[in-house]
Design a protein around this motif. Structure first.
Motif, PDB file in Angstrom:
ATOM      1  N   VAL B  44      39.232  45.874  46.064  1.00 56.16           N
ATOM      2  CA  VAL B  44      39.930  44.860  46.853  1.00 56.16           C
ATOM      3  C   VAL B  44      41.099  45.557  47.546  1.00 56.16           C
ATOM      4  O   VAL B  44      41.808  46.337  46.917  1.00 56.16           O
ATOM      5  N   GLN B  48      45.119  42.431  50.242  1.00 58.22           N
ATOM      6  CA  GLN B  48      44.501  41.252  49.647  1.00 58.22           C
ATOM      7  C   GLN B  48      45.009  41.013  48.218  1.00 58.22           C
ATOM      8  O   GLN B  48      45.168  39.880  47.786  1.00 58.22           O
ATOM      9  N   GLN B  49      45.235  42.101  47.477  1.00 56.90           N
ATOM     10  CA  GLN B  49      45.724  41.949  46.104  1.00 56.90           C
ATOM     11  C   GLN B  49      47.082  41.248  46.083  1.00 56.90           C
ATOM     12  O   GLN B  49      47.333  40.390  45.239  1.00 56.90           O
ATOM     13  N   GLN B  52      46.517  37.537  47.022  1.00 55.05           N
ATOM     14  CA  GLN B  52      45.875  36.796  45.936  1.00 55.05           C
ATOM     15  C   GLN B  52      46.824  36.586  44.761  1.00 55.05           C
ATOM     16  O   GLN B  52      46.862  35.506  44.174  1.00 55.05           O
ATOM     17  N   GLN B  53      47.582  37.629  44.417  1.00 52.13           N
ATOM     18  CA  GLN B  53      48.474  37.500  43.268  1.00 52.13           C
ATOM     19  C   GLN B  53      49.617  36.532  43.560  1.00 52.13           C
ATOM     20  O   GLN B  53      50.085  35.819  42.667  1.00 52.13           O
ATOM     21  N   LYS B  55      49.351  33.907  45.573  1.00 58.96           N
ATOM     22  CA  LYS B  55      48.748  32.566  45.514  1.00 58.96           C
ATOM     23  C   LYS B  55      48.511  32.138  44.074  1.00 58.96           C
ATOM     24  O   LYS B  55      48.704  30.969  43.730  1.00 58.96           O
ATOM     25  N   GLN B  56      48.074  33.089  43.265  1.00 63.33           N
ATOM     26  CA  GLN B  56      47.853  32.784  41.848  1.00 63.33           C
ATOM     27  C   GLN B  56      49.158  32.310  41.207  1.00 63.33           C
ATOM     28  O   GLN B  56      49.188  31.314  40.481  1.00 63.33           O
TER      29      GLN B  56
END
Lengths: 309, 167
Positions: B44, B48-49, B52-53, B55-56
């Motif tokens: 990834v 993007q990481q 994504q992190q 958003k998490q």
């Protein structure tokens, strides 16, 4: 980051070449590295990476062509304060202590940032009174980077900077370099053999092979413009993939793998996608430099689009 | 190098810095707000990481409106990734309306992704806990449960089945 349309490129080469005793170490190099980028200079041993950095550092004079540094001719004296260079062999005075070496840096550089230099040395737990000659290779690298960063350059040229560092020191110093780039927009041009070390770090690529620039451009654009394909072994053959896009292909067992220089889907039983940095570099390094696309600088190959971008 | 006294301090765990991953822990007061873990070999992209992190953390309520994201400088100093990648990730989060840059101050969370229905003390979670316990009693391992869950999610979301129309 500054507006790239108003800031001159950090490095701009036109027809650049360097000859040593009849042998061309670099020839016909045309490229521009925009300011504020982290540029990786990659290629096999003897490809011309160190010559390229030496020319940018103005330690070498070009045999032909022109190199502009931060918008100035490479010979301009005012560049001395704006460009820092760490050579592969990290030349320092072996009889000096760490403290004396940094003192020299502060005396020679008007914009010296002592806090920055001291912090890098302290992070490595180096003793101020230790002689340079008694330090390990990795510790000397740390002192060299402290000198280079203490200078607060606009352009930082690093020839194989991380080769002799342990993983923790490599991570710390790469973090320091990236923080400097984030804070001051410093352009960093670094050569490396250690491909994973560059992944996630560089955003611009110069691939040097046999004294020629094979690829030059924004890393994301270059990766988008390539595919790593796999297919049945029978699919690989003389005419299987168009020669003008094929960089390299190999057959292993029943599968064939090919690196192609196009982002467009190709006909045939191939599947695949965008390569990673390492896939891309290994593909080019394995391919004989005399074949494949983009080997003839100056012609209207896709490479020139990337150079202009 | 000058840090404002109220700037969150970032601490590096030296054990985390070895190898291809690293951890950043942002300390606000004494509570960790967000921690980016960059896995270099995950496949990834780094950018993007980070997206994504973030958003998490927004989904779990670990990041809330008004919280400040770490500066690009703070992230790259500890993760040794390209600063342009961090800026690109923050721009993406801004485009999605989740964060906003305040000139000279930093990037701040605008909107949470936390769903009250998914809260730790909510009935949905309690149902799921009961179901997982049931699956374990039936002899399923962790991987079996994860595979079953992924398969059901795929079936219910990707085939256009709407929750209102039972099979």
């Amino acid at each position: 980051m500054d507006d790239p349309t108003t800031v001159p490129p950090a490095l701009e080469a036109v027809g650049l070449g360097k000859q040593y005793r009849g042998d061309w170490a670099l020839r016909d190099c045309d490229f521009a590295v925009p300011a504020g980028r982290i540029c990786g200079v990659v290629g096999p041993n003897g490809a011309g990476k160190s010559t390229l950095l030496g020319l940018a550092a103005r330690l070498l004079a070009p045999t032909e062509g022109e190199l502009r540094v931060l918008g100035e001719p490479a010979t301009a004296p005012e560049l001395r304060a704006r460009v820092a260079y760490v050579a592969q062999d990290k030349p320092l005075y072996p009889g000096f202590t760490v403290a004396e070496t940094l003192r020299l840096g502060s005396e020679l550089n008007p914009a010296w940032d002592d806090e920055m230099a001291q912090q890098i040395v302290e992070q490595g737990e180096l003793k101020q009174r230790a002689r340079i000659g008694s330090l390990s290779g990795g510790q000397r690298t740390r002192v060299s980077l402290a000198l280079a960063l203490g200078k607060r350059p606009d352009l930082l040229l690093l020839d194989e900077p991380m080769a002799d560092l342990d993983p923790l020191a490599r991570h710390q110093l790469m973090g320091t370099l990236m923080a400097e780039a984030a804070e001051r927009g410093t352009t960093i041009v670094l050569s490396s053999h250690i491909l994973p070390e560059l992944d996630g770090v560089i955003d611009f690529l110069l691939l040097v092979q046999r004294g020629r620039i094979r690829l030059a451009g924004d890393l994301e654009d270059i990766l988008d413009g390539h595919q790593l394909l796999t297919g049945p072994a029978e699919a690989a053959g003389a005419d299987a993939l168009p020669a003008e896009v094929l960089v390299e292909q190999r057959v292993g067992g029943r599968r064939a793998t090919a690196l192609v220089r196009t982002g467009e889907p190709l006909d045939g039983p191939w599947e695949g996608g965008r390569p990673g940095l390492e896939d891309l570099l290994l593909g080019y390094l394995r391919a004989p430099a005399a074949t494949g696309p983009g080997t003839t600088p100056g012609e209207a190959t896709p490479m020139n689009d990337e150079v202009a971008a | 190098m000058v840090r404002a006294p109220d700037t969150p301090r970032v601490r590096l765990d030296p054990r985390a810095a070895v190898g291809h991953h690293s951890t950043i822990e942002l300390v606000k007061g004494r509570n960790a707000v967000i921690e980016y873990r960059i896995e270099r070999r995950s496949g990834v992209s780094t950018y993007q990481q980070i997206v994504q992190q973030t958003k998490q953390a927004l989904r779990l309520g670990l990041l809330q409106p008004g919280d400040k994201l770490p500066t690009a400088r703070e992230v790259v100093e500890l993760t040794a990734i390209n600063p342009n990648t961090v800026l690109k990730a923050y721009r993406e989060l801004e485009r999605e309306g989740l964060v906003e840059p305040r000139p000279g101050l930093g990037t701040f969370v605008r909107r949470s992704l936390a769903r009250p229905e998914a809260a730790a003390d909510g009935p949905l979670r309690a149902d799921l806990v009961g179901w997982v316990d049931q699956a374990r009693e039936a002899g399923l391992e962790r991987e079996d449960i994860a595979a079953l869950m992924a398969s059901v999610l795929e079936q219910r979301f990707d085939t256009g089945v709407s929750p209102a129309t039972p099979n």
